[in-house]
Design a protein around this motif. Structure first.
Motif, short mmCIF file in Angstrom:
data_model
loop_
_atom_site.label_atom_id
_atom_site.label_comp_id
_atom_site.label_asym_id
_atom_site.label_seq_id
_atom_site.Cartn_x
_atom_site.Cartn_y
_atom_site.Cartn_z
N ILE A 115 -1.40 -1.76 -9.75
CA ILE A 115 -2.69 -1.56 -9.69
C ILE A 115 -2.35 -0.13 -10.07
O ILE A 115 -3.09 0.31 -10.71
CB ILE A 115 -2.51 -1.09 -8.30
CG1 ILE A 115 -3.30 -3.24 -6.79
CG2 ILE A 115 -3.87 -0.75 -6.83
CD1 ILE A 115 -2.65 -3.13 -5.87
N LEU A 149 -9.59 1.51 -2.23
CA LEU A 149 -8.95 0.71 -2.57
C LEU A 149 -8.25 0.16 -1.04
O LEU A 149 -7.68 0.07 -0.10
CB LEU A 149 -7.75 0.53 -3.22
CG LEU A 149 -8.14 1.31 -4.78
CD1 LEU A 149 -6.28 1.09 -5.64
CD2 LEU A 149 -8.63 0.06 -5.79
N THR A 204 -4.44 -13.45 -8.99
CA THR A 204 -5.69 -12.26 -8.47
C THR A 204 -7.03 -12.46 -8.30
O THR A 204 -7.15 -12.50 -9.98
CB THR A 204 -4.67 -11.24 -9.64
OG1 THR A 204 -2.98 -11.42 -9.02
CG2 THR A 204 -5.43 -9.87 -9.04
N THR A 207 0.25 -0.95 0.07
CA THR A 207 -0.21 -0.05 -0.08
C THR A 207 0.87 0.87 -0.27
O THR A 207 0.87 1.78 -0.58
CB THR A 207 -1.12 0.10 1.63
OG1 THR A 207 -2.14 -0.77 1.23
CG2 THR A 207 -1.83 1.38 1.37
N LEU A 249 2.30 1.76 -3.04
CA LEU A 249 1.22 2.58 -4.25
C LEU A 249 1.08 3.46 -3.43
O LEU A 249 0.60 4.86 -4.81
CB LEU A 249 -0.08 0.67 -3.96
CG LEU A 249 -1.33 2.36 -4.71
CD1 LEU A 249 -1.60 2.21 -6.30
CD2 LEU A 249 -1.79 1.06 -4.37
N LEU A 254 -8.02 -2.99 -13.50
CA LEU A 254 -6.98 -3.61 -11.83
C LEU A 254 -6.75 -5.48 -12.13
O LEU A 254 -5.02 -5.60 -12.63
CB LEU A 254 -7.71 -3.53 -10.94
CG LEU A 254 -7.80 -2.07 -10.36
CD1 LEU A 254 -8.54 -1.97 -9.21
CD2 LEU A 254 -6.14 -1.22 -10.48
N ILE A 286 -9.87 -9.22 -7.88
CA ILE A 286 -10.41 -8.39 -7.62
C ILE A 286 -12.39 -8.44 -6.95
O ILE A 286 -12.64 -8.75 -8.03
CB ILE A 286 -10.60 -7.13 -8.18
CG1 ILE A 286 -8.95 -7.19 -9.46
CG2 ILE A 286 -10.73 -5.98 -7.72
CD1 ILE A 286 -8.57 -6.80 -8.29
N VAL A 309 -8.50 -5.22 -3.80
CA VAL A 309 -7.87 -5.80 -4.45
C VAL A 309 -6.57 -7.34 -3.63
O VAL A 309 -6.57 -6.99 -2.84
CB VAL A 309 -6.48 -5.61 -4.95
CG1 VAL A 309 -5.35 -5.24 -5.12
CG2 VAL A 309 -7.49 -3.89 -5.55
N ILE A 324 -2.83 -6.06 -13.24
CA ILE A 324 -2.12 -6.16 -12.01
C ILE A 324 -1.21 -8.02 -12.92
O ILE A 324 -0.26 -7.72 -12.61
CB ILE A 324 -2.66 -6.48 -11.03
CG1 ILE A 324 -3.56 -4.92 -10.48
CG2 ILE A 324 -2.06 -7.37 -9.71
CD1 ILE A 324 -4.58 -5.30 -9.40
N GLY A 362 -4.18 -9.37 -4.53
CA GLY A 362 -3.23 -10.15 -4.89
C GLY A 362 -2.66 -10.62 -5.85
O GLY A 362 -2.01 -11.27 -6.63
N ILE A 373 -6.58 -2.64 0.49
CA ILE A 373 -5.57 -3.72 -0.57
C ILE A 373 -5.34 -5.44 0.76
O ILE A 373 -5.05 -5.22 1.33
CB ILE A 373 -3.90 -2.95 0.06
CG1 ILE A 373 -4.11 -2.14 -0.83
CG2 ILE A 373 -2.67 -3.94 -0.98
CD1 ILE A 373 -4.63 -1.83 -2.46
#
Ligand SMILES: [Zn+2]
Length: 320
Positions: free
Chosen positions: A183, A85, A99, A45, A48, A117, A101, A156, A121, A158, A87
């Motif tokens: 992202i 978002l 991944t 995070t 990002l 995304l 979402i 998200v 990603i 990941g 995370i």
């Protein structure tokens, strides 16, 4: 995994974090060859946040260190944000990887952003594309952090921290950087150009007098709060007042003074266009309007980043 209801490029990233006044994540590798989701989520995070701040987004964090934050507080922090978002990194059967979402139920903008995304990603981090969905619960959204969140909000996931290979990747800062970049790519695809006003007030009405009012000089629009701007300009001789527009919409008149100024409760990402004209009135009648002074005010997209878990809540734990 969301609770139902972590060398140079790194130094550069850390410097950017510090410069942006954002926190610095604790080490990700836990003792005994384990990795805790809360640490991975926070590090990812903060990376990002540094990228998005660098690219002109206004970034806010629900946590920037190893703090426990209740889900209700997280969901409420979406107020005034264009995007929220949360995370996370997932957990499930050991073989599961890739991944995912989650977007909000009945939120088309969220569903579009989730698909963007998922694509960005997996392209950047090389993870498996699982899905982008909205999960329905008994009271609307299944996930508390999305339920009642006023922003376009996504979770998200990941990678899978419960998958040995992905746990090892998550323990590596270069992979967390790739997730963060992936992202950011998707966010920038969806929140590219700031909206610009389409109209203006049109030309000033014709005047009968032969001495024209000067155009207000040195008009400046400055943001003085999340939802407020102040306009200042130099006084115009003979003006009895001033008329203000934002994005073509009439805001109103302010009286003449030696230091003319006005406050405007403006919010919403975009390039906002202000026009100010000097006005000469006789009684309530306009005798003359000057040409417009123009100033633009840029309000960036506001993104709230929510590093999953924290404090007493470690989230999932992966074995390296
Ligand atoms: Zn989680």
């Amino acid at each position: 995994m969301a609770r139902r209801g972590i060398t140079a490029a790194l130094v550069g990233a850390l410097a950017a974090l510090l410069a942006a006044g954002l926190g610095v994540a604790p080490p990700v590798r836990a003792a005994g060859g384990r990795v805790r989701e809360k640490d991975v989520d926070l590090d990812e995070t903060l990376r990002l946040a540094a990228i998005l701040s660098d690219h002109g987004f206004e970034v806010a964090l629900t946590r920037q260190d190893d703090t426990f934050v209740p889900l209700r507080t997280r969901a409420a922090s979406g107020v005034g944000a264009d995007l929220f978002l949360s995370i996370h990194n997932n957990a499930g059967p050991p073989a599961d990887h890739g991944t995912e979402i989650y977007s909000q139920v009945n939120n088309a903008r969220g569903a579009d952003t989730a698909r963007a995304l998922l694509a960005s990603i997996t392209a950047r981090a090389g993870t498996t594309r699982r899905f982008a969905v909205a999960r329905v619960g008994a009271h609307g959204d299944y996930y508390a952090v999305l339920r009642g969140n006023p922003a376009v909000a996504l979770i998200v996931e990941g990678a899978y921290i419960s998958n040995r290979a992905e746990a090892r990747r998550l323990a590596d800062g270069r992979f967390r950087q790739l997730l963060a970049e992936g992202i950011a790519d998707g966010v920038e695809d969806e929140f590219a150009a700031l909206p610009r006003p389409q109209a203006g007030p049109g030309p000033p009405p014709r005047t009968t007098t032969d001495v024209l009012l000067d155009t207000p000089a040195q008009l400046v629009a400055t943001r003085v709060g999340p939802a407020q701007a102040v306009l200042r300009w130099l006084p115009v001789d003979r003006a009895t007042g001033y008329r203000l527009w934002r994005d073509g919409m009439l805001l109103g008149d302010v009286g003449a003074s030696s230091r003319p100024a006005a406050l405007d409760p403006v919010s919403g990402a975009g390039v906002h266009r202000y026009e100010v004209r000097a006005v000469l009135q006789a009684g309530d009648e306009d005798v003359q309007q000057s040409a417009s002074a123009v100033a633009e005010l840029v309000i960036p997209w506001r993104v709230v980043l929510d590093a999953g878990h924290g404090g007493r809540d470690s989230g999932a734990v992966g074995r390296l």
